[in-house]
Write an enzyme that holds these catalytic residues in place. Structure first.
Site, PDB file in Angstrom:
ATOM      1  N   HIS A 136      -0.673   1.399   0.818  1.00 44.44           N
ATOM      2  CA  HIS A 136      -1.186   0.830   2.035  1.00 44.44           C
ATOM      3  C   HIS A 136      -0.926   1.680   3.119  1.00 44.44           C
ATOM      4  CE1 HIS A 136      -2.022  -3.460   1.114  1.00 44.44           C
ATOM      5  NE2 HIS A 136      -1.253  -3.274   0.156  1.00 44.44           N
ATOM      6  N   GLU A 186      -1.705   2.129   5.877  1.00 47.73           N
ATOM      7  CA  GLU A 186      -1.707   1.786   7.256  1.00 47.73           C
ATOM      8  C   GLU A 186      -0.369   1.373   7.938  1.00 47.73           C
ATOM      9  OE1 GLU A 186      -2.501   0.005   4.763  1.00 47.73           O
ATOM     10  OE2 GLU A 186      -2.498  -2.342   4.865  1.00 47.73           O
ATOM     11  N   CYS A 206      -5.582  -0.704  -1.607  1.00 50.73           N
ATOM     12  CA  CYS A 206      -5.346  -1.727  -2.559  1.00 50.73           C
ATOM     13  C   CYS A 206      -6.026  -2.500  -3.360  1.00 50.73           C
ATOM     14  CB  CYS A 206      -4.195  -2.466  -1.861  1.00 50.73           C
ATOM     15  SG  CYS A 206      -2.922  -3.169  -2.865  1.00 50.73           S
TER      16      CYS A 206
END
Ligand code: GLN
Length: 538
Positions: free
Chosen positions: A512, A514, A385
């Protein structure tokens, strides 16, 4: 539906989230389809406007919900995809009740905490517990409810009252109360003290909830006498006093609870599936990883690692696959702005560099220097990001020669806006107005590192949370110089993934990744970073 409520006493940060998630794993191992609810008694509608400094990371869900990081724990442990409604806050409940009052739903009545707020909480829990979160159809069989905060807080009182009433609504045999407490050790002989737990259980019982199970956080296993004393004073069966002592890794927690009879205490048979065997293998593997791999995390909230919890977890998941011991070196980005700062030594010693997401201009120049270092020294780099945005700025400045190129987030008057505000985003409201949640990325090329890492799929869905994007007007110039935007959104205009030609691994993602990493399914961009950092081919 079987409900398991997890509450906490004595102090916060006891690992209630890990306990709740571990219970979810046990329920799953018994063949039950599981979902989870987190109750956060704060007044914010959601965690979106809260500082990661104070509260830890904001976890983003598929539907764009911005939630407490515990939802990430549930998703990772139980392999779920939850919804914004799986996170209940005081703000959400009150807004709903006040709106209903204005509509006239309670006409003639005085609207009160009991019964209106407490009913709204119970209705919400029942409604969301029936929504599947495991990708299959039909209602789940079990729901873990974690009550945030500590029993006795003013803010959580209406929720405890709602849960007290809830046991009558769903039947006492269908709900289990698990209370997580602390057993500290005092004095030269190392006596385990039970009084804090006695007090918190007394408080909980005073509010009408009798715990079925006590989970006691302690450094060392609970002694038999401690267990017996707790059972006696807390009105809990001795078999239901569990020791949650320190273990070598987090994957041991479900196993630890199972060994002590958590399954029997919850009335389930944990051997129905092979899940526990898989967890055991994973726990053993995590304890026996090979040589170190060093990843430098160049960020802003490096004082509180919870600010980057999912990023850390994703790096760990990827490290299990490459079978290396992960060492994260935290680098406060602004320190790199001083060329003689010792953090430069740490950065140079790293096998890979990661710049995670972030907001605000502090440390931006330091992050740009880190990206420059990775690009020019062939060091594996992953920018997430903001990490993609600053790497793009670096490339515009130093490769395209666009002096003072910047993001309009940090310099509104930059002569070369490399990163710009997205047209559809609100400038007046900050809560819930970003480009949020799961969106598709379409690969623009048939073969590239990231597409290979994602298993060759033409399209991938990842979660987003941003207001700015790479300036579409500059994309062709940037690509001509070798930084290729290999993944774009469904319009083909918005940049989602870049890769640098001729570099072992210089990757940026606007999303993102994650938030979707799982212990047994590491997120591809993280796996790529760790593979490159350990010299494996992609
Ligand atoms: N501040 C940047 C934006 O809003 C990056 C956001 C992020 O990293 N999550 O676009």
């Amino acid at each position: 539906m079987k409900y398991v409520v997890v509450s906490g006493g004595v102090l916060s940060g006891l690992g209630k989230g890990v306990t709740a998630s571990s219970i979810g794993v046990l329920l799953k191992s018994a063949g039950l389809r599981v979902t989870a609810v987190k109750i956060d008694p704060y007044l914010n509608s959601d965690a979106g406007t809260m500082s990661p400094f104070e509260h830890g990371e904001v976890f983003v869900l598929d539907d764009g919900g911005e939630a407490d990081l515990d939802l990430g724990n549930y998703e990772r442990f139980c392999d779920l995809n939850l919804y914004r409604d799986n996170n209940i806050t005081t703000g959400k409940i009150y807004s709903q009740v006040i709106e209903a009052e204005r509509r006239g739903d309670y006409l003639g009545k005085t609207v009160q905490v009991i019964p209106h707020i407490t009913n709204a909480v119970q209705d919400w829990i029942e409604r969301i517990a029936a929504v599947p979160a495991d990708g299959k159809e039909g209602s789940p069989d079990a729901c873990v409810i974690e009550l945030g905060g500590t029993v006795g807080d003013i803010e959580s009182a209406p929720f405890i009252e709602a849960l007290r009433q809830f046991q009558f609504r769903v039947g006492r045999e269908n709900i289990y109360f698990v209370h997580v407490s602390l057993v500290p050790v005092m004095g030269p002989v190392g006596e385990q003290k039970t009084k804090p737990t006695q007090h918190t259980v007394k408080e909980l019982r005073g509010l009408g909830i009798t715990p079925d199970v006590l989970v006691c956080r302690a450094e060392a296993p609970l002694a038999r006498e401690t267990r017996e004393k707790l059972a006696q004073f807390c009105h809990v069966s001795p078999d239901a006093v569990m020791s949650a002592h320190d273990v070598s890794n987090i994957y041991r927690v479900p196993l630890l609870l199972k060994e002590q009879g958590m399954c029997e205490a919850l009335g389930i048979d944990c051997e129905v599936t092979d899940l526990m065997t898989r967890w055991e293998k994973m726990a053993d593997r995590v304890d026996n990883l090979g040589d170190d791999v060093r990843i430098a995390m160049v960020g802003k909230y490096t004082g509180l690692t919870d600010s980057y919890l999912s990023v850390i977890k994703s790096l760990q998941h990827a490290s299990y696959t490459v079978e290396r011991t992960l060492q994260i070196d935290w680098i406060e980005a602004s320190n790199l702005e001083d060329a003689s700062h010792s953090d430069w030594e740490i950065l140079r010693a790293a096998n890979g560099i990661l710049v995670p997401g972030g907001f605000g201009d502090r440390g931006i120049e330091g992050k740009i220097l880190a990206a420059n270092y990775a690009r020019t020294n062939s060091v594996p780099y992953l920018g997430i990001c903001l990490g993609l945005q600053i790497a793009t700025i670096e490339f515009c400045r130093n490769v395209l020669g666009l002096e003072n190129a910047n993001s309009t987030e940090f310099d509104e008057n930059t002569p070369h806006p490399a990163v710009v505000f997205m047209p559809e985003i609100s400038k007046t409201h900050l809560g819930g107005t970003m480009r949020l949640g799961s969106r598709p990325t379409i690969f623009q090329v048939d073969d590239c590192m990231m597409r290979r890492l994602y298993g060759g799929d033409a399209e991938v869905d990842e979660r987003h949370r941003h207001r700015y994007e790479v300036n579409p007007d500059l994309i062709s110039n940037i690509e001509a110089a070798g930084l290729n935007f290999v993944g774009k959104d469904e319009t083909g205009l918005r940049c989602e993934i870049f890769e640098l030609e001729g570099h072992p691994y210089y990757v940026g993602v606007q999303y993102h990744p994650e938030f979707k990493s799982r212990p047994e399914r590491p997120s591809p961009p993280f796996l790529g970073l760790l593979k490159a950092a350990t010299g494996q081919s992609i």
